[in-house]
Design an enzyme around this catalytic site. Sequence first.
Site, PDB file in Angstrom:
ATOM      1  N   CYS A 169       0.802  -1.231   0.000  1.00 25.64           N
ATOM      2  CA  CYS A 169       0.000   0.000   0.000  1.00 25.64           C
ATOM      3  C   CYS A 169       0.832   1.277   0.000  1.00 25.64           C
ATOM      4  CB  CYS A 169      -0.928   0.018   1.215  1.00 25.64           C
ATOM      5  SG  CYS A 169      -1.668  -1.570   1.592  1.00 25.64           S
ATOM      6  N   HIS A 308      -4.178   7.316   6.032  1.00 24.11           N
ATOM      7  CA  HIS A 308      -4.193   6.016   5.365  1.00 24.11           C
ATOM      8  C   HIS A 308      -5.602   5.429   5.493  1.00 24.11           C
ATOM      9  CE1 HIS A 308      -2.629   2.482   3.509  1.00 24.11           C
ATOM     10  NE2 HIS A 308      -2.893   1.715   4.556  1.00 24.11           N
ATOM     11  N   GLU A 319      -3.728   4.475  13.737  1.00 24.74           N
ATOM     12  CA  GLU A 319      -3.375   5.723  13.055  1.00 24.74           C
ATOM     13  C   GLU A 319      -3.847   6.940  13.860  1.00 24.74           C
ATOM     14  OE1 GLU A 319      -3.251   7.785   8.647  1.00 24.74           O
ATOM     15  OE2 GLU A 319      -4.597   6.074   8.960  1.00 24.74           O
ATOM     16  N   LYS A 340     -10.408   7.137   0.987  1.00 25.17           N
ATOM     17  CA  LYS A 340     -10.703   5.748   0.605  1.00 25.17           C
ATOM     18  C   LYS A 340     -12.187   5.440   0.769  1.00 25.17           C
ATOM     19  CE  LYS A 340      -6.213   3.517   1.530  1.00 25.17           C
ATOM     20  NZ  LYS A 340      -5.399   4.644   2.030  1.00 25.17           N
ATOM     21  N   HIS A 345      -9.549   1.485  -2.019  1.00 29.23           N
ATOM     22  CA  HIS A 345      -8.115   1.312  -1.743  1.00 29.23           C
ATOM     23  C   HIS A 345      -7.438   0.845  -3.031  1.00 29.23           C
ATOM     24  CE1 HIS A 345      -4.399   0.697   0.124  1.00 29.23           C
ATOM     25  NE2 HIS A 345      -4.745   0.005   1.194  1.00 29.23           N
ATOM     26  N   PHE A 405       0.927  -3.177   4.371  1.00 23.76           N
ATOM     27  CA  PHE A 405       1.199  -4.536   4.805  1.00 23.76           C
ATOM     28  C   PHE A 405       2.694  -4.784   4.604  1.00 23.76           C
ATOM     29  CE2 PHE A 405      -3.236  -6.582   3.919  1.00 23.76           C
ATOM     30  CZ  PHE A 405      -3.714  -6.011   5.080  1.00 23.76           C
TER      31      PHE A 405
END
Length: 419
Positions: A169, A308, A319, A340, A345, A405
């Site tokens: 990502c 994010h 976050e 998003k 995403h 990830f």
Amino acid sequence: MNKVLITGLGAISPLGADSRSTFAGALSGRSAICAAPAEIGKWLPQVLVAPAAAEPEPLLDRKYAGIDRATQFALVATREAMSAAGIAAAPEDSRRFGVFAGIGFGGAHSIDALYSRFYQTLLDPALAHKNPTIMHPLTVPRMMSNAAAALVSMGYGLHGPSNTYSVACASSAVAIGEAFRAIRHGYLDAAIVLGTEAMLTPGTMIAWNALRVMAKPDPLDPASSCRPFSRSRTGFVLGEGAAALVLESEARASRRQAKVVAELSAYGCSSDAEHLTAPSVAEQVNAMQQALDMAGLSPAQVQYLNAHGTATDAGDVVETQSIRQVFGDAADRLMVSSTKSMHGHLIGASGILEFMISLMALQSGSVPPTAYLDDPDPRCDLDFVPRVARHACPIDAVMSNSFAFGGSNVSLLARRYAA
């Protein structure tokens, strides 16, 4: 150290066929999320997707008809960015002009098509006379992760380094950061940076579904199914598309009197070194703090942060905690949103698309919302700009987070450019 300026933007996304329509879609608070097409839905009836607002192939020269969909998206976004920057093919300083690309899973459509053709030929009695191992001779070049960067380099006659980053990502955010470093430290004078992704295929979606991170469809309004920072969030929705930025040294941009979008001021990056999928407060904090320190800004000098914000239970809480730790008292005055919720995403393309949206917020003073945030999670207690965009906001600096990830964390920071 050279100042690094952004002089061109381009995109093709679930929210629009170019950068302007993408940003307008983000400000509208409308979502591009919908049910998956039949080829996916027959196996995964609960899966949602965020498809691009336009097909890339008709927007390109016919010679690009056979390349992978992700590469097609990249070429469309790159063309807009280079045109906006006023840069034609084969610049005189082509050896000082690089290509930096980010992609999570290169060639997904080409790989899916290969296996589909193989098994269809192998198992269909009507095709028994055909050899299932015969494939197009350019199958491998089509599905290589660096295909987009290579075709951009060739198409524009750019002889500087052509580098591709696959960091889940954070892929395109890393690409931006590494291009920034190359120009800042004098290795290059300009770069086209792109991020692209096209993985809405049956094979890829089956793999993602196994991770149990995909949003469950809202029974009343499927478009509202991705709800970052909401009490009722259930995960994210995969999208497709691309975005591109032109970066130049201040000296090069000044020499040609380029119109400047913003100054790219900082790039912070870190690795969790702990877990493949679980996020880390400490290393998110590290990346954001690096960016602030490099830019020489205090937390109070940043007005907007594109989070994010994947709408996973752990991710959104971590976050939020990370932002609070970095921004301290200024966190309560910081506008934060996760777009998003609208474009899904885009994995390898998410970082650059969200940074582009942040840049347009900086330019316009309009901040996109976190769509469908009606009932915030009490653990997520920042100003997430719920549901409705804000306009006429004084914005001097913006930050964009990409946390991947594998534990890679990137924070990018841009500010208004003062010549």
